[in-house]
Enzyme design. Structure first.
Site, PDB file in Angstrom:
ATOM      1  N   SER A   1      -2.463  -2.481  -0.078  1.00  0.00           N
ATOM      2  CA  SER A   1      -3.140  -2.380   1.110  1.00  0.00           C
ATOM      3  C   SER A   1      -2.031  -2.845   2.256  1.00  0.00           C
ATOM      4  O   SER A   1      -2.187  -2.318   3.511  1.00  0.00           O
ATOM      5  CB  SER A   1      -4.241  -3.119   1.218  1.00  0.00           C
ATOM      6  OG  SER A   1      -3.866  -4.361   1.078  1.00  0.00           O
TER       7      SER A   1
ATOM      8  N   LYS B   1       0.601  -8.930   8.482  1.00  0.00           N
ATOM      9  CA  LYS B   1      -0.719  -7.996   8.167  1.00  0.00           C
ATOM     10  C   LYS B   1      -1.577  -8.478   9.264  1.00  0.00           C
ATOM     11  O   LYS B   1      -2.078  -9.588   9.141  1.00  0.00           O
ATOM     12  CB  LYS B   1      -1.007  -8.146   7.100  1.00  0.00           C
ATOM     13  CG  LYS B   1      -1.767  -7.085   6.045  1.00  0.00           C
ATOM     14  CD  LYS B   1      -1.849  -7.379   4.623  1.00  0.00           C
ATOM     15  CE  LYS B   1      -2.753  -6.388   4.066  1.00  0.00           C
ATOM     16  NZ  LYS B   1      -3.095  -6.505   2.571  1.00  0.00           N
TER      17      LYS B   1
ATOM     18  N   SER C   1      -1.195  -5.121  -3.539  1.00  0.00           N
ATOM     19  CA  SER C   1      -0.885  -4.689  -2.183  1.00  0.00           C
ATOM     20  C   SER C   1       0.324  -5.320  -1.424  1.00  0.00           C
ATOM     21  O   SER C   1       0.374  -4.992  -0.459  1.00  0.00           O
ATOM     22  CB  SER C   1      -2.482  -5.406  -1.401  1.00  0.00           C
ATOM     23  OG  SER C   1      -3.328  -4.191  -1.846  1.00  0.00           O
TER      24      SER C   1
END
Lengths: 486, 484
Positions: free
Chosen positions: A151, A76, A175
């Site tokens: 997210s 990420k 997330s």
């Protein structure tokens, strides 16, 4: 190759079925073909990945290998990577190259894994649909009209579409678990403090936690073995022994006590999600687990408490993005105030600004006690709810999200978006671990079962999730796009 | 109307840790800009603070030295505001649960009286960087070397009533932190800075007047001057029918005045909240006991001992215990020569005078304590007289010899105590000064004592200062009186 789990790929590399270079090239080709559509990566580091793969193959030839040597992964874009852009999904950091690696990145690299690149995400991890990215929305591999969740939407989509066997995500209020559920993969949010936060760009420091996102619980266990543990550079990481998370994967579940929080099966839960979850619970019952209803009475305070605490911390954490030392700087500032105002106005997106404003307000003189102090009290009550429940049962089960993935652009109103995280957010407030595992499909979109345990019960969660995956094959199903581009 | 001044001080002490309070970067002074700022100090995304344990130990030592309650649990808070030299957009400090609780310090005033000043609390925090406004073509340069330097902010109660007390308090704090070795106390380099809260009220009134906070007063002298100016300004303002507004003011030493920086309305809302990146600091009794056992003798105890054991006056004891270096020097001199009074006189007199003239601190004294002690031993055992001692002192200062004995020997300063030799010199002086002898003889008896000085001078000159002056005096008087 892409239909194999990380565990299977590791075995293939070991047996010499293919090399890390071949494997890495395969994933890079898949990214090349599919990611124009999915937009799951912000940065692909192909050349670096191939170099690392060759080094891994050499190391293997020399007999100097660990279990994960040569395995490609995606990170990420919230994890700082030396010499590779770390944007955090924001225009603010579009030009930011960290001079150091996050501890998680260091550990993965030391274990011999290869980074394919940095995945898309909601800006500064604020969002539940991955639509808040400066780099554009990510599409759900199962249905291109749907969001992948957020997210960590880029990480989830990349793994689901077979563009990477596993990826690292972060979870501040769901997330990892919600995008894992939306994309039909397995995602673990560890106990707060289990994995170092050093080098992970902070959103809400007391809630942020990194974790693995992969095809199976077993894959997650292998990754946890690498990333978990105390880090002297993160004072909030816990100095506590790290078990071998793979060791107990096959422990039998007879006698396991499962609690179903009644608050997680109320209004707002889509019937098809409820059905999938209850079907999954039946699978456990067939393995000898017992099931009872429990109560987490303060559940409905979790979202309001979270939206006080997280923005408060964020408003302070994001103050460093001021255009002075790094990141976006406005053109020709006339003075310091102008530099701050325009750099931040231009660099941050709407949702980030909204949360900075909320947080600044709740910390203000005259409001602090009414908001922040009160929210911390609620947080303690929520934590106590869980601790009380774990006196009665071993694990809690419920949905990871109220519905399967919703359509892109469907949730315009921030509050309806915030309600997405109703089943995940309390877990962050309590600091306990949670895992989402694929447990069904509805209208071609995956459904996630969430399993929660008490602090540091990751090994148990992985065991419980793995046993389900031994009995079912939801986690092995792939979206069409994964096959099309094979 | 009679006015009373009320003063409280916030003293920022830079702790002498090797590395910063939350990072491993060096705290050394004077390096090239931004060479001592690591990723944490620069506030780079993803970096996290790790508390420097040495800073905690130093804060606790201070707390123990001022008889404070040390907090079992203290918590770091973030003080949020934007400034170019504040990299994270917040300063990590301790707002709600400081490490050092209420305590007190005893100050000694010039008239020898003492007074207790209460300490409200002391807390740990990080320093900001420095903004440089010159030499950047209209832009501002930022140096973050200082960012993250550990500070102990010591907040007093409003217990001081005049500028002298404030200065004495600041000196007392200075002396405690340097005794403890937790700060170099160097005010010129900013190791100790001070914010002064000043208000005035009609004498007899209990309620405090509205205070002004004077920022960044960085010398003992400036503290007195800033207060003097501010008190006068406030009294004048009130007597002219105005009111003092709560505000932050800046002291300008060039113009010797304070100027308004910002009023209360313009003050920042710092939005303090507990720093989620740091755990609460939890200290147990064993840790406190360990640090307590390591405390050195503190200035107040030394002062007391200098008086009771060494028989020094309150004033001498207070001057000699004011700094650890001074006290240690004095004690070494005393240890070598064995006479506290003599040691005190020389350290405060000849030595301090010479150091002041050349603007040296006692740690840089060209004469060591051992050398001075040996010199005084020679005075005490009558090897040399006081006059010769000053010559030896000067020679040692100039590096003209290793020790007093060597200089006495080479310069032939050994005191002449041989009565025959002294008598011979006296006889010669009398023989060579018939006019002065006549004057002596004709003078009123009560004037003769003064006139004897001339003959003493002649004899001392003849002996090149080595004759024992008491002896010369006695014999001279007898011989002159015999001529009457």
């Amino acid at each position: 190759m892409h239909d194999k789990t990380l565990t299977q790929l590791a075995a293939s590399l070991k047996s010499g079925e293919f090399s890390s270079r071949e494997l890495t090239s395969h994933y890079l080709r898949k990214i090349e073909k599919a990611d124009g559509t999915l937009n799951s990566f912000i940065t692909v580091t192909g050349e670096q990945a191939l170099n690392q793969a060759e080094a891994a193959d050499k190391a293997r030839a020399a007999g100097d290998t660990g279990l994960l040597t040569g395995i490609p992964l995606a990170l990420k874009d919230i994890f700082c990577t030396r010499d590779v852009k770390t944007s955090c999904g924001s225009k603010m950091l579009d030009n930011f190259i960290a001079p150091y690696n996050a501890t998680v990145v260091e550990k993965l690299s030391a274990a011999g894994t290869i980074s394919l690149g940095k995945t898309n995400m909601d800006e500064f991890a604020m969002g539940s649909s991955n639509e808040n990215s400066h780099y554009g929305a990510v599409k759900n591999p199962w249905d291109l009209k749907a969001v992948p969740g957020g997210s960590s939407g880029g990480s989830a989509a990349a793994v689901a579409a077979g563009l990477a066997p596993a990826a690292m995500g972060t979870d501040t209020g769901g997330s990892i678990r919600q995008p894992a559920a939306f994309c039909g993969i397995t995602g673990l949010k560890p106990t707060y403090g289990r994995v170092s936060r050093y080098g992970m760009i902070a959103y809400a420091s007391s809630l942020d936690q990194a974790g693995p996102m992969a095809r199976s619980a077993e894959d997650c266990a292998h990754l946890m073995n690498v990333i978990a543990g105390h880090d002297v550079r993160d004072s909030t990481s816990v100095a506590r022994g790290v078990p071998d998370y793979t060791e107990s994967l096959n422990a039998p579940l007879s006698g396991l006590k499962i609690g179903l929080p009644k608050e997680y099966f109320g209004d707002g839960l889509a019937p098809e999600v409820e059905k999938s979850v209850r079907d999954a619970v039946k699978v456990y019952e067939s393995m000898g687990a017992t099931v009872r209803e429990v109560s987490l009475p303060h559940t409905h305070y979790a979202i309001p408490a979270y939206y006080v605490i997280a923005p408060a911390e964020a408003s302070s954490n994001l103050s460093r993005f001021d255009g002075v030392r790094f990141g976006h700087r406005c053109q020709d500032p006339v003075d310091l105030m102008d530099l701050y105002k325009r750099s931040r106005a231009e660099g941050f997106g709407e949702e980030v600004k909204r949360r900075i404003l909320i947080g600044t307000h709740t910390l203000s003189e005259g409001f602090f006690d009414a908001y922040y102090t009160k929210a911390q009290k609620v947080r303690r009550l929520i934590r106590q709810d869980f601790l009380d429940a774990f006196e009665e049962v071993d694990v809690l089960m419920g949905p990871a999200a109220p519905t399967p993935a919703f359509d892109l652009g469907a949730k315009k109103d921030p509050v309806s978006m915030y309600l997405q995280d109703i089943y995940t957010i309390a877990v962050n407030l309590a600091g306990i671990p949670g895992i989402s595992v694929p447990a069904g499909l509805a209208g071609g979109r995956p459904i996630g079962l969430q399993i929660l345990g008490t602090h540091f019960a990751e090994a148990q969660l992985l065991n419980v999730a793995h046993q389900y995956q031994q009995a079912t094959d939801w986690h092995l199903q792939l979206p069409a796009i994964a096959e099309e581009n094979a | 109307m009679q006015w009373e001044t009320v003063i409280g001080l916030e003293v920022h002490v830079q702790l002498a840790t090797r590395s910063k309070i939350f990072s491993g970067a060096s705290t050394a002074f004077g390096a090239e800009p931004n060479t001592q700022a690591c990723a944490v100090d620069l506030g780079l995304p993803g970096t996290l603070p790790v508390l420097n344990e040495q800073a905690v130990a130093m804060a606790v030592q201070f707390g123990l030295a001022v008889h404070s309650d040390i907090a079992e649990v203290s918590v770091f808070d973030r003080k949020n505001y934007f400034y170019a030299d504040l990299p994270k957009g917040y300063q990590t400090s301790q707002m709600y649960h400081p490490i050092v609780g209420p305590g007190e310090v005893e100050i000694t005033l010039e008239d020898g009286t003492s007074k207790r000043i209460r300490i409200h609390h002391a807390h740990l925090e990080e320093d900001a960087g420095k903004s440089l406004h010159e030499d950047f073509m209209g832009m501002t340069g930022i140096d973050l070397n200082r960012a993250g330097t550990p500070l102990l902010e010591i907040v007093s109660e409003p217990d001081m009533r005049n500028a002298k007390e404030a200065a004495a308090y600041l000196k007392a704090i200075h002396s405690i932190v340097t005794y403890l070795g937790i700060s170099d106390g160097n005010m010129a380099e900013g190791s100790m800075r001070c914010d002064v809260n000043v208000s005035v009220r009609p004498k007899g009134q209990e309620a405090f007047g509205t205070r002004a906070e004077i920022k960044n007063v960085n010398s003992f002298r400036f503290v007195e001057r800033a207060i003097a100016f501010e008190v006068e300004r406030q009294i004048e303002l009130i007597e002219d029918g105005g009111t003092v507004v709560q505000e932050t003011r800046l002291f300008d030493p060039e113009r010797d005045e304070t100027r308004s920086m910002r009023t209360k309305e313009e003050a920042n809302d710092y939005r303090y909240f507990p720093c989620p990146d740091l755990l609460p600091v939890v200290l147990d009794e064993a840790y406190l006991d360990h640090l307590r056992s390591q405390l050195p003798e503190l200035p107040a105890d030394k002062r007391e001992r200098f008086q009771s054991e060494l028989g020094l006056s309150a004033y001498d004891a207070s001057v000699l215990s004011a700094s650890r270096e001074m006290a240690e020097f004095f004690e070494e001199v005393h240890h070598v020569c064995g006479d506290a009074k003599q040691a005190a006189n020389w350290v405060q007199g000849e030595l301090s005078g010479a150091l002041n003239r050349e603007n040296l601190s006692i740690t840089n004294s060209p004469i060591s304590a051992r050398q001075l002690g040996e010199l005084l031993s020679r005075v005490l055992d009558d090897t040399i007289n006081g006059k010769a001692a000053k010559q030896v002192f000067q020679a040692l200062w100039n590096g003209q010899g290793e020790n007093a004995d060597e200089i006495i020997e080479t310069k032939g300063l050994k005191q002449v105590t041989d009565t025959g030799a002294i008598e011979a010199m006296i006889d010669q002086a009398i023989a060579e000064s018939p006019a002065q002898v006549a004057q002596y003889r004709d003078a009123e008896p009560d004037k003769r004592g003064k006139m004897i000085g001339y003959f003493v001078g002649q004899v001392m000159k003849a002996s090149r200062g080595t004759a024992n002056p008491q002896q010369v005096n006695g014999v001279l008087k007898a011989k002159l009186d015999a001529l009457l």
